[in-house]
Design an enzyme around this catalytic site. Structure first.
Site, PDB file in Angstrom:
ATOM      1  N   GLN A 128       0.835  -1.205   0.000  1.00  0.00           N
ATOM      2  CA  GLN A 128       0.000   0.000   0.000  1.00  0.00           C
ATOM      3  C   GLN A 128       0.868   1.253   0.000  1.00  0.00           C
ATOM      4  O   GLN A 128       1.560   1.513   0.990  1.00  0.00           O
ATOM      5  CB  GLN A 128      -0.900  -0.010   1.245  1.00  0.00           C
ATOM      6  N   GLY A 129       0.829   2.014  -1.067  1.00  0.00           N
ATOM      7  CA  GLY A 129       1.633   3.237  -1.167  1.00  0.00           C
ATOM      8  C   GLY A 129       0.798   4.476  -0.924  1.00  0.00           C
ATOM      9  O   GLY A 129       0.467   5.205  -1.868  1.00  0.00           O
ATOM     10  N   TYR A 130       0.439   4.692   0.346  1.00  0.00           N
ATOM     11  CA  TYR A 130      -0.296   5.909   0.719  1.00  0.00           C
ATOM     12  C   TYR A 130       0.663   6.903   1.387  1.00  0.00           C
ATOM     13  O   TYR A 130       0.913   7.977   0.884  1.00  0.00           O
ATOM     14  CB  TYR A 130      -1.425   5.571   1.702  1.00  0.00           C
ATOM     15  N   GLU A 246     -11.232  -1.019   5.407  1.00  0.00           N
ATOM     16  CA  GLU A 246     -10.167  -1.462   6.316  1.00  0.00           C
ATOM     17  C   GLU A 246     -10.643  -1.373   7.761  1.00  0.00           C
ATOM     18  O   GLU A 246     -10.449  -2.282   8.554  1.00  0.00           O
ATOM     19  CB  GLU A 246      -8.936  -0.569   6.108  1.00  0.00           C
ATOM     20  N   SER A 387      -3.968   7.194  13.221  1.00  0.00           N
ATOM     21  CA  SER A 387      -3.511   7.152  14.621  1.00  0.00           C
ATOM     22  C   SER A 387      -4.684   7.376  15.588  1.00  0.00           C
ATOM     23  O   SER A 387      -5.774   7.814  15.189  1.00  0.00           O
ATOM     24  CB  SER A 387      -2.457   8.244  14.857  1.00  0.00           C
ATOM     25  N   ASN A 388      -4.432   7.100  16.871  1.00  0.00           N
ATOM     26  CA  ASN A 388      -5.471   7.311  17.889  1.00  0.00           C
ATOM     27  C   ASN A 388      -6.000   8.737  17.878  1.00  0.00           C
ATOM     28  O   ASN A 388      -7.199   8.971  17.983  1.00  0.00           O
ATOM     29  CB  ASN A 388      -4.882   7.024  19.283  1.00  0.00           C
ATOM     30  N   GLU A 389      -5.078   9.694  17.749  1.00  0.00           N
ATOM     31  CA  GLU A 389      -5.502  11.097  17.802  1.00  0.00           C
ATOM     32  C   GLU A 389      -6.415  11.414  16.620  1.00  0.00           C
ATOM     33  O   GLU A 389      -7.422  12.124  16.767  1.00  0.00           O
ATOM     34  CB  GLU A 389      -4.277  12.031  17.794  1.00  0.00           C
TER      35      GLU A 389
HETATM   36  C1  LIG Z   1       3.873  -0.627  11.375  1.00  0.00           C
HETATM   37  C2  LIG Z   1       3.314   0.362  10.409  1.00  0.00           C
HETATM   38  C3  LIG Z   1       2.895  -0.074   9.165  1.00  0.00           C
HETATM   39  C4  LIG Z   1       2.419   0.834   8.232  1.00  0.00           C
HETATM   40  N1  LIG Z   1       2.096   0.381   6.975  1.00  0.00           N
HETATM   41  C5  LIG Z   1       1.731   1.267   6.033  1.00  0.00           C
HETATM   42  C6  LIG Z   1       1.525   0.838   4.682  1.00  0.00           C
HETATM   43  O1  LIG Z   1       1.641  -0.345   4.356  1.00  0.00           O
HETATM   44  N2  LIG Z   1       1.219   1.773   3.755  1.00  0.00           N
HETATM   45  C7  LIG Z   1       1.075   3.099   4.067  1.00  0.00           C
HETATM   46  O2  LIG Z   1       0.764   3.889   3.180  1.00  0.00           O
HETATM   47  N3  LIG Z   1       1.282   3.544   5.333  1.00  0.00           N
HETATM   48  C8  LIG Z   1       1.603   2.656   6.313  1.00  0.00           C
HETATM   49  N4  LIG Z   1       1.833   3.090   7.601  1.00  0.00           N
HETATM   50  C9  LIG Z   1       1.837   4.531   7.854  1.00  0.00           C
HETATM   51  C10 LIG Z   1       0.704   5.028   8.745  1.00  0.00           C
HETATM   52  O3  LIG Z   1      -0.509   5.041   8.070  1.00  0.00           O
HETATM   53  C11 LIG Z   1       1.122   6.418   9.229  1.00  0.00           C
HETATM   54  O4  LIG Z   1       2.256   6.252  10.051  1.00  0.00           O
HETATM   55  C12 LIG Z   1       0.031   7.116  10.000  1.00  0.00           C
HETATM   56  O5  LIG Z   1      -1.014   7.494   9.135  1.00  0.00           O
HETATM   57  C13 LIG Z   1       0.564   8.365  10.751  1.00  0.00           C
HETATM   58  O6  LIG Z   1       1.238   9.191   9.884  1.00  0.00           O
HETATM   59  P1  LIG Z   1       2.716   9.736  10.219  1.00  0.00           P
HETATM   60  O7  LIG Z   1       3.562   8.566  10.582  1.00  0.00           O
HETATM   61  O8  LIG Z   1       3.148  10.571   9.064  1.00  0.00           O
HETATM   62  O9  LIG Z   1       2.560  10.622  11.514  1.00  0.00           O
HETATM   63  P2  LIG Z   1       2.027  12.118  11.581  1.00  0.00           P
HETATM   64  O10 LIG Z   1       0.801  12.249  10.743  1.00  0.00           O
HETATM   65  O11 LIG Z   1       3.144  13.051  11.314  1.00  0.00           O
HETATM   66  O12 LIG Z   1       1.606  12.225  13.095  1.00  0.00           O
HETATM   67  C14 LIG Z   1       2.564  12.419  14.157  1.00  0.00           C
HETATM   68  C15 LIG Z   1       1.797  12.550  15.465  1.00  0.00           C
HETATM   69  O13 LIG Z   1       0.921  13.680  15.415  1.00  0.00           O
HETATM   70  C16 LIG Z   1      -0.414  13.280  15.665  1.00  0.00           C
HETATM   71  N5  LIG Z   1      -1.322  14.063  14.823  1.00  0.00           N
HETATM   72  C17 LIG Z   1      -1.230  14.231  13.486  1.00  0.00           C
HETATM   73  N6  LIG Z   1      -2.267  15.006  13.052  1.00  0.00           N
HETATM   74  C18 LIG Z   1      -3.005  15.317  14.127  1.00  0.00           C
HETATM   75  C19 LIG Z   1      -4.182  16.095  14.331  1.00  0.00           C
HETATM   76  N7  LIG Z   1      -4.814  16.671  13.306  1.00  0.00           N
HETATM   77  N8  LIG Z   1      -4.676  16.210  15.589  1.00  0.00           N
HETATM   78  C20 LIG Z   1      -4.058  15.613  16.645  1.00  0.00           C
HETATM   79  N9  LIG Z   1      -2.905  14.872  16.518  1.00  0.00           N
HETATM   80  C21 LIG Z   1      -2.403  14.713  15.274  1.00  0.00           C
HETATM   81  C22 LIG Z   1      -0.483  11.822  15.303  1.00  0.00           C
HETATM   82  O14 LIG Z   1      -1.509  11.161  15.985  1.00  0.00           O
HETATM   83  C23 LIG Z   1       0.889  11.348  15.748  1.00  0.00           C
HETATM   84  O15 LIG Z   1       0.895  11.075  17.123  1.00  0.00           O
HETATM   85  C24 LIG Z   1       2.303   2.196   8.566  1.00  0.00           C
HETATM   86  C25 LIG Z   1       2.693   2.640   9.834  1.00  0.00           C
HETATM   87  C26 LIG Z   1       3.185   1.736  10.744  1.00  0.00           C
HETATM   88  C27 LIG Z   1       3.624   2.250  12.095  1.00  0.00           C
END
Ligand SMILES: Cc1cc2nc3c(=O)[nH]c(=O)nc-3n(C[C@H](O)[C@H](O)[C@H](O)COP(=O)(O)OP(=O)(O)OC[C@H]3O[C@@H](n4cnc5c(N)ncnc54)[C@H](O)[C@@H]3O)c2cc1C
Length: 402
Positions: A128-130, A246, A387-389
């Protein structure tokens, strides 16, 4: 709400139990119990996938014409629950539960013919390339660009946290095809062949030492226009459909409950074991009971959502609620397992055998050596899939009207 299974459901449960007893080999159960991650490696998963496919039960949630089973929500749940109880391998969702339903729903007849059967047979593995560096929660800001060049797109950019990209033959990818419109409207959903010179996969090693995720670089990678799902600019709508699938069809509670039962058995079997007489420890017992109650409440909510989906209703913010609760519970259960296994749980699988000479057999079906890697791996639950948030924001806006 009548929570009793009908006679037909009980007969179906027995049929699933019989199938699992006869067809799920011990080495695949062991493979599942040796996996600290959310889903198993292909070497374990593909064998189980073939067995399920031969029985016609692999892609039960797909439309029947493409291999679905037309099960009721209760049957789906019974199937997931029995699989969890039997330690059946948790299969990768990427092809079967994420891109498969998207292709079945939005794909052209040609795309359906080319891709769906190959997902079922395991000939094609998907990633998945999101997410991108800088675009995770705020996915609409993604920067990977796809520029049209005749019958193909030239794609440049980088994707990150890409689960199992090291095995994938194909990536379903969100890419920007138009920068002159509002961000969501300029995104397209492309299928990209991973076996081409423009793709580089760089491993990211997790805290537990596992190689599950990657960064993928796209340098003039090519995607055929014929491999775009939907119209140009429709990617956001399709991405949301996929995310709702999902989160919406989630069946997290059965595995949580199965793991809690296992933990309970382990504690009971440890009169003078790792942390003392855990089976009689009041605090341990109280925490275990509390987690079980919460997992049972989650199970009710998951069943209710499946019921709503079956009636064609969109479950809405409930799916964020179940994602949030399931993620937290997963972490609490794995934390309790680490506490239960105490010192032994801190030993990674590569270190000395558990219990040395006194007790050469690991107790229970999940070796204690895996408690810590599983705990470390499950930190990701509160991040991936939103994420939870982010889930709390959705609940605040859509359910509480804040
Ligand atoms: C083990 C693992 C597997 C994954 N596999 C895939 C995959 O196969 N394909 C893919 O595309 N992605 C994948 N992901 C990525 C995942 O979807 C992202 O990590 C996730 O969406 C969070 O994005 P980020 O890491 O850029 O964190 P950020 O978006 O930068 O967030 C950083 C922190 O800020 C908080 N935050 C961000 N925005 C807000 C807001 N508006 N209000 C309050 N808090 C906020 C977040 O909750 C987090 O704590 C994977 C991640 C993990 C850990």
């Amino acid at each position: 709400m009548d929570m009793h299974f009908s006679t037909a459901d009980l007969a179906f449960r027995d049929e699933v139990r019989g199938f699992l007893a006869a067809e799920l080999p011990q080495h695949l159960r062991d493979g599942m119990n040796g996996t600290p991650s959310v889903f198993v490696e292909p070497e374990i998963g593909l064998e189980w996938q073939r067995i399920l496919h031969a029985r016609g039960w692999l892609a039960y949630q797909w439309p029947v014409e493409f291999g679905g089973t037309d099960w009721t929500p209760v049957q789906r749940y019974i199937f997931e629950k029995e699989c969890a109880l039997a330690d059946a391998p948790a299969l990768s969702v990427l092809g079967l539960k994420l891109v498969g339903p998207v292709i079945a729903h939005f794909g052209t007849p040609d795309q359906k013919a080319r891709y769906l059967e190959r997902i079922l047979t395991g000939q094609d593995l998907w990633c998945q390339g999101y997410s991108e560096p800088g675009s995770g929660s705020d996915l609409a800001s993604l920067k990977t660009r796809a520029v049209r060049d005749g019958d193909k797109y030239i794609v440049n950019g980088s994707k990150i946290w890409t689960t199992h990209a090291q095995y994938a033959d194909w990536m379903f990818c969100l890419a920007r095809t138009n920068s002159d419109v509002k961000p969501q409207a300029g995104i397209s959903f492309l299928l990209i062949n991973m076996r081409q010179p423009g793709i580089t996969v760089r491993p990211i090693i997790g805290m537990a030492g596992d190689h599950e995720v990657n960064q993928v670089f796209l340098d003039n990678a090519e995607a055929l226009v014929a491999d775009r799902i939907g119209e140009e600019g429709q990617g956001w709508t399709i991405a949301k459909f996929l995310l709702e699938n999902e989160r919406g069809g989630s069946c997290a509670a059965p595995r949580l409950l199965a793991d809690l039962d296992r933990l309970d058995r382990l504690a009971g079997a440890q009169p003078g074991g790792f942390n003392g007489a855990l089976g009689h420890d009041v605090d341990f017992g109280r925490r275990l009971s509390r987690l079980r109650l919460e997992a049972e409440a989650l199970e009710m909510t998951e069943l209710r959502i499946l019921g709503e989906l079956a009636q064609g209703r969109k479950p809405g913010p409930q799916t964020s609620l179940t994602k949030l609760v399931a993620s937290n519970l997963r972490q609490y259960v794995d934390e309790l397992a680490v506490e239960a296994f105490g010192y032994d749980g801190l030993q990674l699988a590569t270190e000395r055998p558990l219990y040395g000479n006194e007790s050469p057999e690991p107790i229970g079906s999940k070796p204690a050596q895996l408690a810590m890697p599983t705990y470390l791996n499950s930190r990701a639950w509160t991040i991936f899939g939103g994420s939870n948030e982010v889930q709390k924001n959705i609940i605040a806006k859509t359910a509480l009207g804040l």
